[in-house]
Design a protein around this motif. Sequence first.
Motif, short mmCIF file in Angstrom:
data_model
loop_
_atom_site.label_atom_id
_atom_site.label_comp_id
_atom_site.label_asym_id
_atom_site.label_seq_id
_atom_site.Cartn_x
_atom_site.Cartn_y
_atom_site.Cartn_z
N GLY A 59 -11.32 -5.86 4.92
CA GLY A 59 -11.60 -6.21 3.53
C GLY A 59 -11.42 -5.00 2.63
N ASN A 60 -11.85 -5.14 1.38
CA ASN A 60 -11.63 -4.08 0.39
C ASN A 60 -12.73 -3.02 0.46
OD1 ASN A 60 -9.25 -5.19 -0.37
ND2 ASN A 60 -10.07 -6.26 -2.16
N VAL A 61 -12.53 -2.12 1.42
CA VAL A 61 -13.56 -1.15 1.80
C VAL A 61 -13.98 -0.25 0.64
CG1 VAL A 61 -14.01 0.81 3.31
CG2 VAL A 61 -12.83 -1.20 4.20
N LEU A 62 -13.02 0.23 -0.14
CA LEU A 62 -13.40 1.14 -1.23
C LEU A 62 -14.22 0.41 -2.29
CD1 LEU A 62 -10.49 3.65 -1.92
CD2 LEU A 62 -12.46 3.83 -0.41
N VAL A 63 -13.99 -0.88 -2.44
CA VAL A 63 -14.81 -1.67 -3.36
C VAL A 63 -16.24 -1.76 -2.80
CG1 VAL A 63 -15.09 -3.96 -4.42
CG2 VAL A 63 -12.79 -2.97 -4.17
N MET A 64 -16.33 -1.95 -1.49
CA MET A 64 -17.65 -2.07 -0.86
C MET A 64 -18.44 -0.77 -0.95
SD MET A 64 -16.65 -4.30 2.41
CE MET A 64 -15.06 -5.04 2.40
N MET A 65 -17.70 0.35 -0.86
CA MET A 65 -18.36 1.65 -1.00
C MET A 65 -19.07 1.71 -2.36
SD MET A 65 -18.26 4.77 -2.47
CE MET A 65 -16.69 4.77 -3.26
N GLU B 148 -15.53 8.52 -8.72
CA GLU B 148 -15.35 9.85 -8.13
C GLU B 148 -15.50 9.78 -6.60
OE1 GLU B 148 -17.19 12.95 -10.62
OE2 GLU B 148 -17.68 13.91 -8.71
N LEU B 149 -16.50 9.04 -6.15
CA LEU B 149 -16.72 8.94 -4.70
C LEU B 149 -15.56 8.23 -4.00
CD1 LEU B 149 -20.52 8.01 -4.63
CD2 LEU B 149 -19.49 10.17 -3.86
N ALA B 150 -14.96 7.26 -4.67
CA ALA B 150 -13.87 6.50 -4.04
C ALA B 150 -12.66 7.38 -3.76
CB ALA B 150 -13.47 5.32 -4.92
N ARG B 151 -12.56 8.49 -4.49
CA ARG B 151 -11.42 9.40 -4.27
C ARG B 151 -11.72 10.38 -3.13
NH1 ARG B 151 -10.82 8.82 -10.07
NH2 ARG B 151 -12.35 10.43 -10.49
N HIS B 152 -12.94 10.36 -2.62
CA HIS B 152 -13.30 11.31 -1.56
C HIS B 152 -12.38 11.09 -0.36
CE1 HIS B 152 -15.55 13.51 1.39
NE2 HIS B 152 -16.49 13.84 0.52
N GLN C 215 0.81 -1.23 0.00
CA GLN C 215 0.00 0.00 0.00
C GLN C 215 0.84 1.26 0.00
OE1 GLN C 215 -0.13 1.93 3.08
NE2 GLN C 215 -1.21 3.57 2.01
N PRO C 216 1.94 1.31 0.77
CA PRO C 216 2.69 2.58 0.82
C PRO C 216 3.19 3.05 -0.55
CG PRO C 216 3.39 1.12 2.59
CD PRO C 216 2.49 0.32 1.70
N LEU C 217 3.22 2.16 -1.53
CA LEU C 217 3.68 2.53 -2.87
C LEU C 217 2.51 3.10 -3.69
CD1 LEU C 217 5.78 -0.70 -3.61
CD2 LEU C 217 6.65 1.51 -2.83
N GLY C 218 2.13 4.33 -3.39
CA GLY C 218 1.17 5.03 -4.26
C GLY C 218 -0.28 4.67 -4.08
N ASN C 219 -0.63 3.97 -3.01
CA ASN C 219 -2.03 3.63 -2.76
C ASN C 219 -2.56 4.33 -1.51
OD1 ASN C 219 -3.08 1.30 -4.65
ND2 ASN C 219 -0.92 0.87 -4.23
N PRO C 220 -3.80 4.82 -1.57
CA PRO C 220 -4.36 5.49 -0.39
C PRO C 220 -4.62 4.51 0.74
CG PRO C 220 -6.01 5.35 -2.14
CD PRO C 220 -4.73 4.84 -2.71
N LEU C 221 -4.85 5.04 1.94
CA LEU C 221 -5.07 4.18 3.11
C LEU C 221 -6.38 3.40 3.01
CD1 LEU C 221 -4.00 6.79 5.82
CD2 LEU C 221 -2.74 4.71 5.20
#
Lengths: 435, 483
Positions: free
Chosen positions: B325-331, B86-90, A255-261
Motif C-alpha cells: 500500500g501507500n507506505v509514505l502516506v501511512m507514515m 519533511e519526514l517523508a523525504r527521510h 515509479q521509475p520516473l522521478g519517484n522514490p522507492l
Amino acid sequence: MEYIPHTPADIERMLRAVGVEDIEDLFSDIPAEIRGRYEPLGLEPSPEPEVRRELERLAARNRRLVPFVGLGLYDHYIPAVVNELASRSEFYTAYTPYQAEISQGTLTWMFEYQTMICELTGMEVANASMYDGGTALAEAILMARRAVGGDKVLIPRSLNPFHREVVETYCRGAGIGVVEVPYDEEGRLALADVPPGTAALVVQQPNGLGIIEDLRGLKERLGDAFLIVSVYPIALGVLEPPGSFGADIVVGEGQPLGNPLSFGGPLLGIFATRREYVRMMPGRVSGRTVDAGGKEGYVMTLQTREQHIRRERATSNICTNSALCALRATIYLAALGPEGLRRVALLCLERAHDLAEDIREIPGFELALNGPFFNEFAVRCPDPERTVEKLYRRGFAVAPPKVAERMGLPDAFLVAVTEKRSEAELVGFLETLRG
Amino acid sequence: MGTIYHRGKRGRRATSWPETVRPPEELLAYIPEEARRKGLPWLPEVSQVELVRHYTALSRMNYGVDTGFYPLGSCTMKYNPKLHEELARHPGFADLHPLFPEEAVQGILELLWRLGALLKGIAGMPGITLQPAAGAHGELTGMLLIKRYFEARGELERRKVILLPDSAHGTNPASAAMAGFKVVPIPSNEHGTVDLRALEERLSEEVAGIMLTVPNTLGIFERDILRITEMVHEVGGLCYFDGANLNAFLGRARPGDMGADIFHFNLHKTFSTPHGGGGPGAGPLAVSEPLLPYLPVPRIVKEGDRFRLAYDLPESIGRVHPFFGNVLVMMKALAYILTLGDEGLREVSAGAVLAANYLRVRLRDVYAVPYDGLCKHEFVASTANLGVKARDVAKRLIDYGFHPPTVYFPLIVEEALMVEPTETEPLETLDAFVEAMRRIAAEARENPALLAEAPHKAPVRRLDEVKAAREPVLRENPPVSPG
C-alpha cells in the motif's frame, strides 16, 4: 493543539450561535449506547520534537541497502529540481481539479503528462494516472473484456509476480479466467495458440525476468482480443514503443520516473490506449478547451465515464489516484528531455551488461536465461540462497530466489542495475560474489 | 499559459548525466533490431531555469489548502502538517525497496504494524489491511471480501445484491458493480436518513450486504444505525461502512460498535495526509471477526520486538496492491495520530462538527438547508431558494478568494452545495466565508449576471466543458517536421 485554531472564546461563540451548551451536545445524535462503548487508545498527545524523534527512530531501524533489485520498482537518480518543484504546496495541498478555473496548474501538468506518456508508449491517449502498475494492468484486463467480451486472459508465466497476484485477485472478483503462457529457453514468450473467449493477451516489456520480448505479429494473432503491454518506462528510452506493434492498451509502473522507492508506495500506474477506446478508459483525463473569453484552458473531461456521474455503470470505481506521483513523472521527463531519457536508458544498459559479463566470468556463475535484456537479469550459482545472504550482509539487495521461482525459474536471483549504481558499488557487489 | 512544450528550444537541457563509456551504437546492439527504438520520444527540451519557472507558474494557478479555505464537502480538506512532508523525504523511509529482506526493514514494518493497531483501535474492529491505495480501492477490496465470505459459505450464487442509500458516493455503486454485485438503491426518508420500511422491503437472502456512509453524505448521523445493521445481519448480510466521514466522530464512537463488518479509512481525509492534487491517498480497511480469514496477504506480524510478513491465510482474497500500500502516506498518518493522542482525536471531531454547525446556522436564513438539524462535520445547502445555480454561486466564491464547496452532490438535493469546513480553520475565516456567501446571495438578487459570468478574478474565466467533451483534445501534438 497546533493544528486546531479554536480558542475557548471562539468555541463559546460558536456554541452560542449553534444554540447548544456544550460540545458534547453536538454528538447527542449518536446513540449513547455507541458512545458509551468507546475505548480510548491509551495514547498521550506528543509535541512535534517527540513525534519527530519517534519517526526518526523508526527510520533508523531500517538498513539502507544498495538496491540491485527491481521487479517494477527501480532506484533511478531523481534530479533535485523534481523534489523541489513537486514540493510546492499549491500542488500537493489541492485535490482533484473539480473547479477548473482555480486548478489550471494541475490540469495543465496532467495534459503534459498525458502527452509524455503517449509519446513514450506510442499510444494515442493516456489517463492522468492509476494507483500502480499492478492495478493498472488489472483495470486494463477489465477494460479489454468490456471492449471485446470473452471470459479469459492470457498471462505470461514471466509476468512480474506481484502484478500477477493483483491481476488474479481482480480477475477472480470479476469472473475472468487466467491462462498462463510459457516462455522459451531464452526467456521469451512462447504463445502457442489463442483459445476462443480470450479477452486479452498480456505481455510485459521487458518481462518479469528482465528479458526483452519480441512483440511482432502478436496483435495479428489475437484478432479482436486486446494486446495489453506492461512497460518499464525508462526502458522505452531505447525500446520501440508498444504502440508500434498494435498494442490496444499500454500500462506500466511509473515509479521509475522521478519517484522514490518508498517501500513500494505510493506508486504510479501508467495507462494509455487507442483513441477509439477512450470512452472505455478508466481514470481522470484533462482536455484542452477555451474559456468564456476565448482563452485556452484545461478541464477534466469525458467525465461521463466516471463513477461520480455514471455510478454502477462507470468504467471503473477509481477516484483518488496518484496525481502527485504523475506530477513528479512529468517534471522528471521534462527535466530529462529526449536525450536525457536516452542517456539514462543507455547507462542502465551499459552498467547492467558490464556487470552481467563480469558475473559470468566468476566460476560457477551464469545467467539463467540467454535472451536479450535491458537492465535486469537472472543469475544462477551453486548456492543462491547463501549468495543472496552474503550480499545482504555486505549491504547489497537483490531479488531473492523465491521471486524468480514464482515465474518458474528455480535457483536463480534477479539483479537490476540502474544508472545510479556507482563504480564503487558495482565493484563491491562483484567482489562479494567472487569472495 | 501554454504547456511546457511551448517553452525551450531544441538542444536545451535541464539535467546533466554521465557519459556512457562505450558509444551508443555499441550498447544499442544489446537490443534485438526489431525491439530497438527508431526515433526519440517527443519530450520538452528546456533549460533548468525554464523548467523551474514553468512549474512555479503552474503552481500559482492552483488553489490548495495552503492557499486558503477549501470547504469541499466529503473531502475533508484539512491542514497538512509540514513535519510529515519533511519526514517523508527521510532516506530511511523513501529509499527502501519493498523487496529488501525483513531484517533490513524492521523500522518500517514496526511503523505499519503500529498504524494498523491504532486504526483497529479507532475502528473498534479486530482486523486490518493497509494495502488499498485509496478509498474506492478499499471499497473494491471490501466487496471482494464479502464475495469471498459468501463463497466460503456456499451462498455466493444467491447473494447478488448490495443495498445502497440514494445519498451514497458514486464510488460505492461503481465498486459493488466491479465485484459483480447488483446495486439496489434505498430511498432516503424526510430526515435524509435510511428509510427503515424501504430497507425492510429490500431485505432478503439475496442481499450480500449494505454500503453505508456514516454519517451520511448530508452530514447526518443515522440515528437508527444499530437497527439498520441488525436488520442486515438478520438476513445474513454484511455491513460495509464508507469511512470518508470519520472526521465527524473521531475519538468518540467506533464503527465496530455500530455493527460494521468492514470499514475503510481515508488517510488523506481524516488523518491529514495531503490530497496531492488527486492522490496518492490511502484506504486501509478494518474488518470484523468473520472476515479475518479472507484479508489480503501478507499480514504484518509482531513477535517480541521483531516484525515479519506472514502469508498464512490460505483463504485470502490475495493481494490488491503489488506491495504494502501507500507506505509514505501511512507514515504521515501515524505521525498525525501520535501528535493528537486520544485527546486530540476528540478535539478534531469536536472542532469539525462545531465549525460545520456554526456555518449551517449562519447561512440557513439565506440559503435553503433542506435537511436542517444538528449536522456532523458537513452540511448540505441549496441555492434553489435563490433561483440561482449552485455552480454560479460556487464560481462567484472564487472571486472572494475561497475554494467552492462540493456542488451537485448528494444527488438527492437540488442545486446542492456541500460544505465541510474541517477543524483547522480559524473562526475569522469561517466568518469571512459567511460574509462572502451572504453577499453572493444579495448579488444573486441584484445582479445575477455577476454570478453567471464568474469567476472574474481567476487565471481563466469559465471554461467550456461541452466543447472539451465533444471535441476532445487530450495531448499536445508534435510539430509536423520536428526541428
